[in-house]
Motif scaffolding. Sequence first.
Motif, PDB file in Angstrom:
ATOM      1  N   ILE A 222       0.812  -1.213   0.000  1.00  0.00           N
ATOM      2  CA  ILE A 222       0.000   0.000   0.000  1.00  0.00           C
ATOM      3  C   ILE A 222       0.842   1.258   0.000  1.00  0.00           C
ATOM      4  O   ILE A 222       0.532   2.236  -0.693  1.00  0.00           O
ATOM      5  CB  ILE A 222      -0.932  -0.009   1.231  1.00  0.00           C
ATOM      6  N   GLY A 223       1.918   1.275   0.788  1.00  0.00           N
ATOM      7  CA  GLY A 223       2.707   2.485   0.951  1.00  0.00           C
ATOM      8  C   GLY A 223       4.186   2.195   0.963  1.00  0.00           C
ATOM      9  O   GLY A 223       4.627   1.067   1.212  1.00  0.00           O
ATOM     10  N   LEU A 224       4.988   3.246   0.720  1.00  0.00           N
ATOM     11  CA  LEU A 224       6.434   3.115   0.591  1.00  0.00           C
ATOM     12  C   LEU A 224       7.100   4.371   1.136  1.00  0.00           C
ATOM     13  O   LEU A 224       6.610   5.489   0.934  1.00  0.00           O
ATOM     14  CB  LEU A 224       6.796   2.937  -0.891  1.00  0.00           C
ATOM     15  N   ALA A 225       8.221   4.192   1.819  1.00  0.00           N
ATOM     16  CA  ALA A 225       9.031   5.316   2.290  1.00  0.00           C
ATOM     17  C   ALA A 225      10.477   4.853   2.369  1.00  0.00           C
ATOM     18  O   ALA A 225      10.755   3.672   2.595  1.00  0.00           O
ATOM     19  CB  ALA A 225       8.556   5.810   3.654  1.00  0.00           C
ATOM     20  N   VAL A 226      11.414   5.790   2.184  1.00  0.00           N
ATOM     21  CA  VAL A 226      12.840   5.474   2.229  1.00  0.00           C
ATOM     22  C   VAL A 226      13.520   6.437   3.190  1.00  0.00           C
ATOM     23  O   VAL A 226      13.330   7.658   3.097  1.00  0.00           O
ATOM     24  CB  VAL A 226      13.481   5.590   0.836  1.00  0.00           C
ATOM     25  N   GLY A 227      14.328   5.908   4.118  1.00  0.00           N
ATOM     26  CA  GLY A 227      15.037   6.758   5.067  1.00  0.00           C
ATOM     27  C   GLY A 227      15.977   5.938   5.929  1.00  0.00           C
ATOM     28  O   GLY A 227      15.890   4.703   5.982  1.00  0.00           O
ATOM     29  N   ASP A 228      16.879   6.614   6.626  1.00  0.00           N
ATOM     30  CA  ASP A 228      17.825   5.954   7.527  1.00  0.00           C
ATOM     31  C   ASP A 228      17.129   5.739   8.865  1.00  0.00           C
ATOM     32  O   ASP A 228      17.187   6.579   9.762  1.00  0.00           O
ATOM     33  CB  ASP A 228      19.079   6.812   7.686  1.00  0.00           C
ATOM     34  N   VAL A 229      16.500   4.581   9.020  1.00  0.00           N
ATOM     35  CA  VAL A 229      15.678   4.349  10.209  1.00  0.00           C
ATOM     36  C   VAL A 229      16.438   3.682  11.347  1.00  0.00           C
ATOM     37  O   VAL A 229      15.866   3.499  12.437  1.00  0.00           O
ATOM     38  CB  VAL A 229      14.421   3.513   9.853  1.00  0.00           C
ATOM     39  N   ASP A 230      17.709   3.313  11.124  1.00  0.00           N
ATOM     40  CA  ASP A 230      18.473   2.738  12.232  1.00  0.00           C
ATOM     41  C   ASP A 230      19.731   3.531  12.559  1.00  0.00           C
ATOM     42  O   ASP A 230      20.556   3.103  13.376  1.00  0.00           O
ATOM     43  CB  ASP A 230      18.830   1.276  11.953  1.00  0.00           C
ATOM     44  N   GLY A 231      19.911   4.708  11.941  1.00  0.00           N
ATOM     45  CA  GLY A 231      20.986   5.613  12.308  1.00  0.00           C
ATOM     46  C   GLY A 231      22.380   5.191  11.911  1.00  0.00           C
ATOM     47  O   GLY A 231      23.356   5.631  12.517  1.00  0.00           O
ATOM     48  N   ASP A 232      22.511   4.362  10.848  1.00  0.00           N
ATOM     49  CA  ASP A 232      23.842   3.899  10.429  1.00  0.00           C
ATOM     50  C   ASP A 232      24.314   4.580   9.148  1.00  0.00           C
ATOM     51  O   ASP A 232      25.258   4.108   8.508  1.00  0.00           O
ATOM     52  CB  ASP A 232      23.846   2.381  10.247  1.00  0.00           C
ATOM     53  N   ASP A 233      23.653   5.664   8.741  1.00  0.00           N
ATOM     54  CA  ASP A 233      23.985   6.431   7.537  1.00  0.00           C
ATOM     55  C   ASP A 233      23.704   5.677   6.248  1.00  0.00           C
ATOM     56  O   ASP A 233      24.196   6.063   5.177  1.00  0.00           O
ATOM     57  CB  ASP A 233      25.456   6.885   7.553  1.00  0.00           C
ATOM     58  N   LEU A 234      22.943   4.611   6.315  1.00  0.00           N
ATOM     59  CA  LEU A 234      22.471   3.907   5.128  1.00  0.00           C
ATOM     60  C   LEU A 234      20.947   3.915   5.141  1.00  0.00           C
ATOM     61  O   LEU A 234      20.332   3.766   6.208  1.00  0.00           O
ATOM     62  CB  LEU A 234      22.982   2.463   5.100  1.00  0.00           C
ATOM     63  N   ASN A 235      20.346   4.075   3.965  1.00  0.00           N
ATOM     64  CA  ASN A 235      18.896   4.152   3.896  1.00  0.00           C
ATOM     65  C   ASN A 235      18.257   2.768   3.887  1.00  0.00           C
ATOM     66  O   ASN A 235      18.793   1.815   3.310  1.00  0.00           O
ATOM     67  CB  ASN A 235      18.465   4.904   2.636  1.00  0.00           C
TER      68      ASN A 235
ATOM     69  N   VAL B 163       2.584   5.213   5.114  1.00  0.00           N
ATOM     70  CA  VAL B 163       3.825   5.139   5.873  1.00  0.00           C
ATOM     71  C   VAL B 163       4.761   6.247   5.412  1.00  0.00           C
ATOM     72  O   VAL B 163       4.808   6.595   4.233  1.00  0.00           O
ATOM     73  CB  VAL B 163       4.488   3.749   5.722  1.00  0.00           C
ATOM     74  N   ASP B 164       5.515   6.828   6.366  1.00  0.00           N
ATOM     75  CA  ASP B 164       6.494   7.874   6.091  1.00  0.00           C
ATOM     76  C   ASP B 164       7.648   7.724   7.069  1.00  0.00           C
ATOM     77  O   ASP B 164       7.493   7.114   8.137  1.00  0.00           O
ATOM     78  CB  ASP B 164       5.875   9.271   6.259  1.00  0.00           C
ATOM     79  N   THR B 165       8.791   8.305   6.726  1.00  0.00           N
ATOM     80  CA  THR B 165       9.937   8.314   7.639  1.00  0.00           C
ATOM     81  C   THR B 165      10.522   9.716   7.724  1.00  0.00           C
ATOM     82  O   THR B 165      10.586  10.429   6.733  1.00  0.00           O
ATOM     83  CB  THR B 165      11.040   7.336   7.179  1.00  0.00           C
ATOM     84  N   ALA B 166      10.975  10.112   8.903  1.00  0.00           N
ATOM     85  CA  ALA B 166      11.643  11.396   9.120  1.00  0.00           C
ATOM     86  C   ALA B 166      12.182  11.429  10.541  1.00  0.00           C
ATOM     87  O   ALA B 166      11.586  10.842  11.460  1.00  0.00           O
ATOM     88  CB  ALA B 166      10.691  12.571   8.895  1.00  0.00           C
ATOM     89  N   ASP B 167      13.304  12.110  10.735  1.00  0.00           N
ATOM     90  CA  ASP B 167      13.900  12.247  12.068  1.00  0.00           C
ATOM     91  C   ASP B 167      13.353  13.512  12.716  1.00  0.00           C
ATOM     92  O   ASP B 167      14.017  14.542  12.796  1.00  0.00           O
ATOM     93  CB  ASP B 167      15.425  12.307  11.961  1.00  0.00           C
ATOM     94  N   ILE B 168      12.143  13.430  13.211  1.00  0.00           N
ATOM     95  CA  ILE B 168      11.486  14.593  13.810  1.00  0.00           C
ATOM     96  C   ILE B 168      11.976  14.821  15.236  1.00  0.00           C
ATOM     97  O   ILE B 168      12.065  15.970  15.699  1.00  0.00           O
ATOM     98  CB  ILE B 168       9.952  14.411  13.785  1.00  0.00           C
TER      99      ILE B 168
ATOM    100  N   LEU C 146       0.472   1.025  -9.723  1.00  0.00           N
ATOM    101  CA  LEU C 146       1.540   1.657  -8.950  1.00  0.00           C
ATOM    102  C   LEU C 146       0.917   2.248  -7.693  1.00  0.00           C
ATOM    103  O   LEU C 146       0.136   3.202  -7.765  1.00  0.00           O
ATOM    104  CB  LEU C 146       2.234   2.745  -9.771  1.00  0.00           C
ATOM    105  N   SER C 147       1.241   1.685  -6.534  1.00  0.00           N
ATOM    106  CA  SER C 147       0.540   2.077  -5.313  1.00  0.00           C
ATOM    107  C   SER C 147       1.216   3.212  -4.553  1.00  0.00           C
ATOM    108  O   SER C 147       0.550   3.932  -3.817  1.00  0.00           O
ATOM    109  CB  SER C 147       0.369   0.867  -4.383  1.00  0.00           C
ATOM    110  N   ASP C 148       2.548   3.392  -4.703  1.00  0.00           N
ATOM    111  CA  ASP C 148       3.226   4.487  -4.009  1.00  0.00           C
ATOM    112  C   ASP C 148       4.608   4.663  -4.614  1.00  0.00           C
ATOM    113  O   ASP C 148       5.128   3.762  -5.290  1.00  0.00           O
ATOM    114  CB  ASP C 148       3.336   4.192  -2.510  1.00  0.00           C
ATOM    115  N   LEU C 149       5.214   5.827  -4.385  1.00  0.00           N
ATOM    116  CA  LEU C 149       6.546   6.078  -4.912  1.00  0.00           C
ATOM    117  C   LEU C 149       7.324   7.001  -3.999  1.00  0.00           C
ATOM    118  O   LEU C 149       6.766   7.686  -3.143  1.00  0.00           O
ATOM    119  CB  LEU C 149       6.486   6.664  -6.330  1.00  0.00           C
TER     120      LEU C 149
END
Length: 574
Positions: A236-249, A286-291, A520-523
């Motif tokens: 349904i949804g897609l997001a890309v981000g560094d979610v574990d803090g290792d400088d890799l997405n 779904v979304d990712t961000a370091d808020i 195409l469900s998300d980008l």
Amino acid sequence: MKTQRSIRTSLTAFAATLVILLAGACPAFGADDPARLLILPFNIHSSEDLSFLKEGIQDMLATRLGREGAVRPYTREEMNAFLQDIPGEITDRQAKEIAVRVGADYVVLGSLTLIGDSLSTDARMIDPRTDETAVAFSATGARQGEIISHVDQFARKINQNVFGRDAEPAPAAATPAAPQVSDSRRHPEAIWREDMGSGFEEGGAEGSGTGGYKMGDRPTAAGSVWKSRNYSAHLIGLAVGDVDGDDLNETVFIGKDTVFIYRHASGRMARLGEVETDRTTDLVSVDTADINANGKEEIFVTAMNYDSGTLKSFVLEWDGSKFAKIVTGAQWYYRVIDMPDRGKILLGQRRGIRNLFVGGVHEMTWTGGEYRAAGEKPLPAWANVFNFTYGDVFNDGRPRLIGFTNRDQIRIMEADGNGVEWTSEDAYGGSMTYLDQVPDVVPAKRVDYELERHYMPQRIFVADTTGDGSKELVVARNEDRTKRIFTRLRMFKNGQVAALSFDKMGRYRNWSTREISGYLSDLALADADNDGKKELAYTVVSNISSVIRDAKSFLIFQAFPEPSGRDKARRAVE
């Protein structure tokens, strides 16, 4: 939130739906113990009266499958007696109950959906005692003359795979020259393999081909494409981000009730974690961000309680060993957008008792250990938390407000929401994900009213994708067979991603991916494969979940096209 699928077709495609695959052993039936076969009338969804097809398909299948002393289909009189207490469509559960009650060894059931010139058929043969599918098939078509040949194929598969015999061959027909098949009617994996050449490998290896982009008014070189393995889920949804803090997405994507966290590594997707929800929760976005500014991007999941229709959103964060929920049961829709000169910000909006969106769109900040509304955005009345973004789409140094109308047309306005500067004639975006809403007017004393569907908009991005110094508007475009005429039905036959550019002469298409069969469900626009360059990432749903088959989806990472010679020369001068 729910997802749905349908496809409109003609008489021929409908028969096509009956082609099947084996899913079990072949039992032996003899003269002393003939197999009893229950062929139920197919459910037909069409604006036309096609009820005659029910008996026609039953008769064709009974003739092709029946064999004296070996297979005995129930007669029409017997069928009428079995179904006299079922006035409407036959559900999967009812079909199995009837088959068990009358002692059938197998039951055949299916559905036909006709819209315009398109047909979609789904059928299967099951063993009612074990609930195992012996044969299943789903197909689309458009030519009416195919129905008989597809019934023949369906019957031949059953005869071969279930009853262990060869069916008599159908009369030979003249073989016409092979027609050119539209990409929109072909299987997506076949298209990707042809486009990418030998360097493309389903299941993970990075493609070296360059056929993935189709250029419009301004030809440019194409980028490479990578395709993931197939996932047995409707993504349904897609997001890309560094979610574990290792400088890799990492790439985060969601199905109906599961959050998947993966990382692209060595040409493949490595699983970091999966978080499942309970059965009463439907995931929406779904979304990712370091808020909260701790060096790790949080995962913001908008979720609904399926029974009550209330928000049940949550936030995940990596705690060093797992992705833990730091917020649960939040009464907010969440959305992250990329603001010019600011980067990622978190937006939130409330849901009302009767209204889907209330109270305006707020920027959310991390304050006192929680996410709080920090101020309402000045937006026009049509805007909600999901259907807009900001960006310098005209490349004049002034960010604009870009959003979707309720008919999926793109609208560009001044940043404060005043003054419409451009509206697309065609529909873009297009989603199968929707929210249920109580209708404005409910008949008195009625408790069985139908909820209205509010389809979610697709994302909009404004970015310089080709490196020529000018920003484009990047958006998905799914082609709906119903032309968005129906409020409760969407049937996407193909989709693509397009980049629109604007100059003094108006709008033109800078580039687009080629059309792919599916939805195409998300980008996202991000460095999904950690090669130091942003690319286009999107989810493709190739199979919608139905009675006879599971959902199937995959991910695509696609490099942006290189700037044309003209663009490079202009950039050098500038």
